[in-house]
Design an enzyme around this catalytic site. Structure first.
Site, PDB file in Angstrom:
ATOM      1  N   GLU A  15       0.810  -1.228   0.000  1.00  2.61           N
ATOM      2  CA  GLU A  15       0.000   0.000   0.000  1.00  2.61           C
ATOM      3  C   GLU A  15       0.843   1.277   0.000  1.00  2.61           C
ATOM      4  OE1 GLU A  15      -4.014  -1.672   2.134  1.00  2.61           O
ATOM      5  OE2 GLU A  15      -2.611  -0.624   3.399  1.00  2.61           O
ATOM      6  N   GLU A  45      -5.446  -7.712  -1.514  1.00  6.30           N
ATOM      7  CA  GLU A  45      -6.183  -7.806  -0.247  1.00  6.30           C
ATOM      8  C   GLU A  45      -7.647  -7.497  -0.485  1.00  6.30           C
ATOM      9  OE1 GLU A  45      -4.762  -5.421   3.039  1.00  6.30           O
ATOM     10  OE2 GLU A  45      -2.677  -5.787   2.487  1.00  6.30           O
TER      11      GLU A  45
HETATM   12  C1  BGP Z   1      -4.459  -2.972   5.006  1.00  2.00           C
HETATM   13  C2  BGP Z   1      -3.167  -3.560   5.474  1.00  2.00           C
HETATM   14  C3  BGP Z   1      -3.257  -4.864   6.145  1.00  2.00           C
HETATM   15  C4  BGP Z   1      -4.561  -5.167   6.850  1.00  2.00           C
HETATM   16  C5  BGP Z   1      -5.791  -4.574   6.220  1.00  2.00           C
HETATM   17  C6  BGP Z   1      -7.024  -4.596   7.068  1.00  2.00           C
HETATM   18  O1  BGP Z   1      -4.331  -1.586   5.050  1.00  2.00           O
HETATM   19  O2  BGP Z   1      -2.274  -3.717   4.390  1.00  2.00           O
HETATM   20  O3  BGP Z   1      -2.108  -5.006   6.906  1.00  2.00           O
HETATM   21  O4  BGP Z   1      -4.512  -5.202   8.185  1.00  2.00           O
HETATM   22  O5  BGP Z   1      -5.583  -3.265   5.780  1.00  2.00           O
HETATM   23  O6  BGP Z   1      -6.998  -3.553   7.989  1.00  2.00           O
HETATM   24  P1  BGP Z   1      -7.300  -3.726   9.529  1.00  2.00           P
HETATM   25  O7  BGP Z   1      -6.372  -4.776  10.002  1.00  2.00           O
HETATM   26  O8  BGP Z   1      -7.029  -2.394  10.118  1.00  2.00           O
HETATM   27  O9  BGP Z   1      -8.718  -4.120   9.614  1.00  2.00           O
END
Ligand code: BGP
Length: 490
Positions: free
Chosen positions: A194, A387
């Site tokens: 990201e 993701e």
């Molecule tokens: C993204 C990240 C991940 C992950 C995901 C979900 O921004 O790359 O590492 O965690 O978001 O977010 P969260 O864990 O805050 O729900």
């Protein structure tokens, strides 16, 4: 001829990250990193957990974290889900699930504990060699993120992290080591998770400590420039050392719609898209800063220090595929006081047509098709959904089963839209579901925000047996993969 479904070699997979899963924060020579210092209190209310300020590091929090290295309960990234010691069993479950690709990140501080060490830590390299070899032995490809937020602490305290060219130099030494030593154990490389996180979550993305900065915004863009250079140098190096290697660029995609058909709202959408998303992918695909950012920098009084040769480095080294995370969409408007809701890394404007998750993220499967079309139209490069998933509270029944129809519904609706996008002609190569095994939340640092199809018995304070079990969604995803996305019934 029109495509009718997912390509036969489509990469169904699961995604995780070293800091959120591995734990073992000082084992086998690993150095401290920036995620080991993020403080969490299991007694915080939901609102407190959501507070964006928790995600910003300051001097006081930083010093307190360093003073107590025994404390695991308040520093969840120090224990993760103990994947470092349990990966062999976990891999058996991943194989049973049938994933074709595992996306995980290498932890920089396992390879170079201080970031600037002359020699790599062999035990750290061995961990990833063994893990990736075992993936291949199970027929699972490897999608390796080189940096997913956890930066060796010493680089921050000694050089100011990404503010300094020294960090670029150290990063490139780290990536060279990975290309040389991990080599073809990795099928897809991603230098940075990201890329736009540096702007939206500067501690995670570019390791800035807010109250140490005189001009925070300027520092953010200087750091990002250094990351662009590091990214381009990594691509150059990777293509030299491993000809034919596939190296991608990723953003957190904040898909946005105009709140109304008022022309000002439409223009605002274009600007939001440019500043929050396209800037990062434009630089990585086109090899130069876009003109709209020159205007933005002028308006904001941002001055970036370029070194001789930077423009050439960017120009000559662009990415091979585009990746993004996608969880939700939002709206753009010039109207003040528009209702807000949460979203990954940001607060988002609310869309009245969408439902939200328990964490306020606006669920929008059609938005994924919109996004895939936008990204492919713009860059004409293979696209990887790195993701996507639903964070939710799961309940374990007395017999140990976990019924998560909400997760199945979310995933099913998104996979259906992916298929539509494939029919639209988007060259979609893979989908790695986020947090397919429960892990520590990146944003709110809790365990109870679960994404997995595999359950992990651990609570927010880090207590539990750590036993893994299959949720209903496990069987759903297993069938989805086995039928290459054709049978999506729950
Ligand atoms: C993204 C990240 C991940 C992950 C995901 C979900 O921004 O790359 O590492 O965690 O978001 O977010 P969260 O864990 O805050 O729900």
């Amino acid at each position: 001829m029109m495509k009718t479904g997912f390509p036969k070699d489509f990469l169904w997979g699961g995604a995780m990250a070293s800091s959120q899963a591995e734990g073992a924060f000082l084992q086998d020579g690993k150095g401290l990193d920036t995620q080991d210092l993020r403080y969490f209190d299991p007694n915080w209310t939901k609102e407190e957990r959501a507070q964006k300020s928790n995600r910003r590091m300051n001097d006081e929090k930083f010093k307190a974290a360093l003073a107590d290295l025994e404390d695991l309960e308040h520093y969840p990234f120090r224990h993760g889900i103990d994947f470092y010691n349990r990966w062999q069993e976990d891999l058996e479950l991943f194989a049973e699930l049938g994933i074709k690709v595992l996306r995980t990140s290498v932890c920089w501080a396992r390879i170079f504990p201080n970031g600037d060490d002359a020699q790599p830590n062999e035990a750290g390299l061995k961990f990833y060699m063994d893990l990736f070899d075992a993936c291949h032995a199970h027929g699972i490809k490897v999608f390796a993120t080189i940096l997913h937020y956890n930066i060796p602490l010493h680089l921050v305290t000694e050089y100011g992290g990404w503010k300094s060219r020294k960090t670029v130099e150290c990063y490139v030494r780290y990536t060279r080591t990975l290309f040389e030593r991990l080599g073809d154990r990795v099928d897809y490389w991603l230098p940075f998770n990201e890329f736009n996180a540096g702007k939206f979550n500067p501690y995670n993305g570019v390791c800035l400590i807010e109250d140490q900065e005189e001009d925070y915004q300027n520092a953010i863009f200087q750091c990002l420039h250094h990351q662009f250079i590091a990214n381009a140098l990594t691509i150059q190096q990777g293509h030299e050392i491993l000809p034919g290697s596939k190296i991608g660029g990723m953003i957190a995609r904040f898909t946005t719609y105009p709140a109304t058909c008022k022309p000002d709202d439409v223009m605002q959408m274009i600007l939001d898209d440019q500043y929050s998303n396209w800037f990062y992918l434009d630089v990585m695909t086109r090899g130069k800063y876009p003109a709209y950012m020159e205007r933005y920098f002028e308006q904001q009084g941002i001055h970036i220090d370029w070194q001789p040769g930077d423009a050439e480095i960017l120009k000559n080294n662009s990415i091979d595929f585009v990746a993004f995370s996608y969880y939700f969409s939002q709206v753009s408007t010039t109207e003040q006081g528009w209702e807000k809701t949460s979203g990954n890394l940001i607060m988002a404007n609310k869309n009245p047509y969408l439902e939200t998750s328990e964490w306020g993220w606006q669920k929008d499967p059609v938005g994924l098709r919109v996004t895939l079309n936008q990204v492919y139209d713009r860059y004409q490069l293979p696209v990887f959904i790195a993701e996507n998933g639903l964070g939710a509270v799961d309940k374990v029944e007395a017999d140990g089963s976990i019924h998560d129809p909400y997760r199945i519904d979310y995933l099913k609706a998104h996979v259906e839209q992916m298929k539509e996008a494939v029919k639209d002609g988007v060259e979609l190569i893979g989908y790695t579901m986020w947090g397919f095994i429960d892990l520590v939340s990146c944003g709110s640092m809790e365990m109870s925000k679960r994404y997995g199809v595999i359950y992990v018995d651990q609570d927010d304070a880090g207590h539990g047996t750590l036993a893994r079990s299959r949720k209903d969604s496990f069987y759903w995803y297993q069938k989805c993969i086995a039928t290459n996305g054709e049978d999506l019934e729950g």
